[in-house]
Design a protein around this motif. Sequence first.
Motif, mmCIF file in Angstrom:
data_model
loop_
_atom_site.group_PDB
_atom_site.id
_atom_site.type_symbol
_atom_site.label_atom_id
_atom_site.label_comp_id
_atom_site.label_asym_id
_atom_site.label_seq_id
_atom_site.Cartn_x
_atom_site.Cartn_y
_atom_site.Cartn_z
ATOM 1 N N UNK A 120 4.687 24.557 -14.313
ATOM 2 C CA UNK A 120 6.184 24.796 -13.706
ATOM 3 C C UNK A 120 5.180 24.918 -12.169
ATOM 4 N N UNK A 121 3.843 24.936 -11.862
ATOM 5 C CA UNK A 121 3.172 25.068 -10.230
ATOM 6 C C UNK A 121 3.066 24.125 -10.688
ATOM 7 N N UNK A 122 3.103 22.302 -10.980
ATOM 8 C CA UNK A 122 3.810 21.278 -10.323
ATOM 9 C C UNK A 122 5.215 20.830 -9.524
ATOM 10 N N UNK A 123 5.750 21.097 -10.960
ATOM 11 C CA UNK A 123 7.897 20.864 -10.695
ATOM 12 C C UNK A 123 7.637 21.854 -9.462
ATOM 13 N N UNK A 124 7.309 23.085 -9.086
ATOM 14 C CA UNK A 124 7.829 24.300 -8.297
ATOM 15 C C UNK A 124 7.199 23.163 -6.573
ATOM 16 N N UNK A 125 5.960 22.804 -6.628
ATOM 17 C CA UNK A 125 5.140 22.159 -5.618
ATOM 18 C C UNK A 125 6.191 20.843 -5.779
ATOM 19 N N UNK A 126 7.186 19.813 -6.424
ATOM 20 C CA UNK A 126 8.259 18.927 -6.623
ATOM 21 C C UNK A 126 9.465 19.931 -5.814
ATOM 22 N N UNK A 127 9.437 20.758 -5.834
ATOM 23 C CA UNK A 127 11.141 21.410 -5.864
ATOM 24 C C UNK A 127 10.719 21.506 -4.033
ATOM 25 N N UNK A 128 9.676 22.057 -3.825
ATOM 26 C CA UNK A 128 9.855 22.462 -2.267
ATOM 27 C C UNK A 128 9.244 21.214 -1.126
ATOM 28 N N UNK A 129 9.038 20.253 -2.376
ATOM 29 C CA UNK A 129 8.521 18.784 -1.755
ATOM 30 C C UNK A 129 10.120 18.509 -0.567
ATOM 31 N N UNK A 130 10.196 17.821 0.614
ATOM 32 C CA UNK A 130 11.564 17.265 0.815
ATOM 33 C C UNK A 130 11.735 15.943 0.092
#
Length: 160
Positions: A134-144
Amino acid sequence: MASTFIAWLKYLSRVCGFDTADSFPPGHPYARTRWNAAYFDIASDVKPDEVERRLCAAISNTPTVFAYIVNPTPRMQRALFGVLDERTRRNGNAGELALLLIAAFRSAHTQEALPGLRAAIHGTRHDEAGERVRSLLAFLAQMQSPFDVIESLPAIAAPR
């Protein structure tokens, strides 16, 4: 004499493309990248750029082969990001692939494709697998994401 002959035969076999490559050649920027030759049938005489392109195509077509690559290049990681993005948008089932990316960063030699990716993964090292995903997917989602870019022509002002 025999060892010299065997070394020469190995060299000749590699140059002629009879061997299956399992890494980039020595001196290549990604020489530490290795893959299981059983999953990627790449002749040893294929140029490094073409090897990387073929590995990325394999990841795009069958993303679970990412598990058989040690120290994936940033381009290979971006190929996995594309599949992660697609799966997240389509059905939300990207956890297995996110775990593959997390596993790739166990090695200190894996170069990150996005700034802060290693820190984001390393910051959750004591969490359970689900929370790490979940943390990794959230990080990837916030990256452009380059997959979210929509190119358009500039608006032309109407004549007055």
